[in-house]
Design a protein around this motif. Sequence first.
Motif, PDB file in Angstrom:
ATOM      1  N   ILE A 114      -1.630   1.354  -4.436  1.00 27.71           N
ATOM      2  CA  ILE A 114      -1.940   0.040  -3.873  1.00 27.71           C
ATOM      3  C   ILE A 114      -0.830  -0.969  -4.172  1.00 27.71           C
ATOM      4  O   ILE A 114      -0.407  -1.732  -3.298  1.00 27.71           O
ATOM      5  CB  ILE A 114      -3.283  -0.476  -4.430  1.00 27.71           C
ATOM      6  N   SER A 115      -0.337  -0.974  -5.400  1.00 27.72           N
ATOM      7  CA  SER A 115       0.698  -1.938  -5.795  1.00 27.72           C
ATOM      8  C   SER A 115       1.976  -1.744  -4.991  1.00 27.72           C
ATOM      9  O   SER A 115       2.594  -2.713  -4.523  1.00 27.72           O
ATOM     10  CB  SER A 115       0.986  -1.808  -7.295  1.00 27.72           C
ATOM     11  N   ILE A 116       2.400  -0.491  -4.838  1.00 23.16           N
ATOM     12  CA  ILE A 116       3.610  -0.198  -4.049  1.00 23.16           C
ATOM     13  C   ILE A 116       3.421  -0.637  -2.609  1.00 23.16           C
ATOM     14  O   ILE A 116       4.315  -1.230  -1.988  1.00 23.16           O
ATOM     15  CB  ILE A 116       3.946   1.307  -4.125  1.00 23.16           C
ATOM     16  N   ARG A 117       2.237  -0.351  -2.062  1.00 24.65           N
ATOM     17  CA  ARG A 117       1.965  -0.675  -0.665  1.00 24.65           C
ATOM     18  C   ARG A 117       2.136  -2.176  -0.392  1.00 24.65           C
ATOM     19  O   ARG A 117       2.829  -2.589   0.539  1.00 24.65           O
ATOM     20  CB  ARG A 117       0.542  -0.232  -0.319  1.00 24.65           C
ATOM     21  N   PHE A 118       1.523  -3.023  -1.210  1.00 23.43           N
ATOM     22  CA  PHE A 118       1.571  -4.466  -0.966  1.00 23.43           C
ATOM     23  C   PHE A 118       2.936  -5.066  -1.305  1.00 23.43           C
ATOM     24  O   PHE A 118       3.394  -5.988  -0.632  1.00 23.43           O
ATOM     25  CB  PHE A 118       0.465  -5.165  -1.749  1.00 23.43           C
ATOM     26  N   LEU A 119       3.570  -4.529  -2.339  1.00 23.37           N
ATOM     27  CA  LEU A 119       4.888  -5.045  -2.701  1.00 23.37           C
ATOM     28  C   LEU A 119       5.898  -4.768  -1.588  1.00 23.37           C
ATOM     29  O   LEU A 119       6.675  -5.659  -1.198  1.00 23.37           O
ATOM     30  CB  LEU A 119       5.343  -4.405  -4.017  1.00 23.37           C
ATOM     31  N   LEU A 120       5.882  -3.563  -1.052  1.00 18.26           N
ATOM     32  CA  LEU A 120       6.783  -3.222   0.056  1.00 18.26           C
ATOM     33  C   LEU A 120       6.494  -4.068   1.287  1.00 18.26           C
ATOM     34  O   LEU A 120       7.403  -4.594   1.929  1.00 18.26           O
ATOM     35  CB  LEU A 120       6.650  -1.735   0.395  1.00 18.26           C
ATOM     36  N   SER A 121       5.208  -4.198   1.599  1.00 20.25           N
ATOM     37  CA  SER A 121       4.825  -4.972   2.780  1.00 20.25           C
ATOM     38  C   SER A 121       5.295  -6.418   2.670  1.00 20.25           C
ATOM     39  O   SER A 121       5.777  -7.006   3.640  1.00 20.25           O
ATOM     40  CB  SER A 121       3.301  -4.929   2.948  1.00 20.25           C
ATOM     41  N   GLY A 122       5.179  -6.988   1.484  1.00 23.22           N
ATOM     42  CA  GLY A 122       5.619  -8.366   1.285  1.00 23.22           C
ATOM     43  C   GLY A 122       7.115  -8.527   1.427  1.00 23.22           C
ATOM     44  O   GLY A 122       7.601  -9.456   2.080  1.00 23.22           O
TER      45      GLY A 122
END
Length: 387
Positions: free
Chosen positions: A42-50
Amino acid sequence: MIINLLFIITGFLGFLTLIIILASFRRNKTINFYLILIFTLISIRFLLSGFFSFGYLVYLKEHYINYCKFLILIIPSLYLYFKNLIADQKLFMKADLVHYIFPLAFLAINLSVVSTNYFLPPSFYFSFFLVLILYTITYFFLAYQILNKNVWAKKNGESNSKHSILIKKWNLFLFIIVLIISLKLFATLFLVNDYRSGFVVADRFQWIGAIIWIITFFRVLISPELLYGYPIFDIMKETKKVNLLLDTDWIVEFNKEQKKDQDSKLQEKIDKYIIRYINEIEEISRKFELFQDSKFSIVDLAIKLNIPNSHLNYLFKYHSKISFLDYKKKIRIYRSILLIESNYLKTNTMDSLAKEVGFASYNPFFTSFKNITGISPQKYILQENDF
């Protein structure tokens, strides 16, 4: 702009949470490999998206959709988190690989067929997502069953302790959070006209997931019991009528003079592990089961903790105010108090209580109880009833 910041904040909060819980991984009962996996994905997903939204790491953006598909691993991981939490198993188990067969097959088909073929009929995508939903429902049902049987519906005396209540609330919270996010994803997938857009369309409402995960990470960060592990022996400290504080028996700083060269050599090896050893001993003591064996010895404890026997002997010699024998008695007396308070004696005898907690007979139990609490078991029961 605000949504992009929201994504980055979610990712950073996730990694902050991960760093802190990993630091207390060994002694934190609420954490195991599978929760770490969920938080990491989850953390990787949102950090990349941002970062993508702000124009950074653009060279990775073409792989982002494929990465999002790996979030399907969260579904079996959620079930395995609950399963291993109940079993008090922290590390990845090879036997659990069977639960990842379907998601890995799903990913393989998606990456090799769906992502590279733009002429598949809509019915294929509809069926593809329908299978995914049925798979998810199955694992939510399995998770519900194991939680309901072992946590939510548990009615024994210890289930009302602060620790048990915390575990119940946290499991229910996490279960509902992932359920809501899954429902949001599937509703998005089936409400669109073009099924082929799949997970790309689902990203339109990614901000909802970001808010939900921020709440989840805050829930962990503001709960010391979840973040660092439940305070040692707090279950026992709920017994207010008798002053029993095991953690005061430990001496973290070395304050005795060694009389043997062998002990001096051990000091150099052991000093940096003292706090870890104490935490591990107290953690396993809080579960009580090992101490129910009347023949349980310090050698058995060393084997269970995978700690050299010489290290444990040194620990109790120089870093404890009591011997291992007395420590063992204290654990058993704590256990007996919990059982008394859970009305164990309504259907069992005092002799049965003594053997249940690990004493060979009633006499040594009576003596130990009085030495540790200052009163006899009978008097304690009378005080308990008056209270």
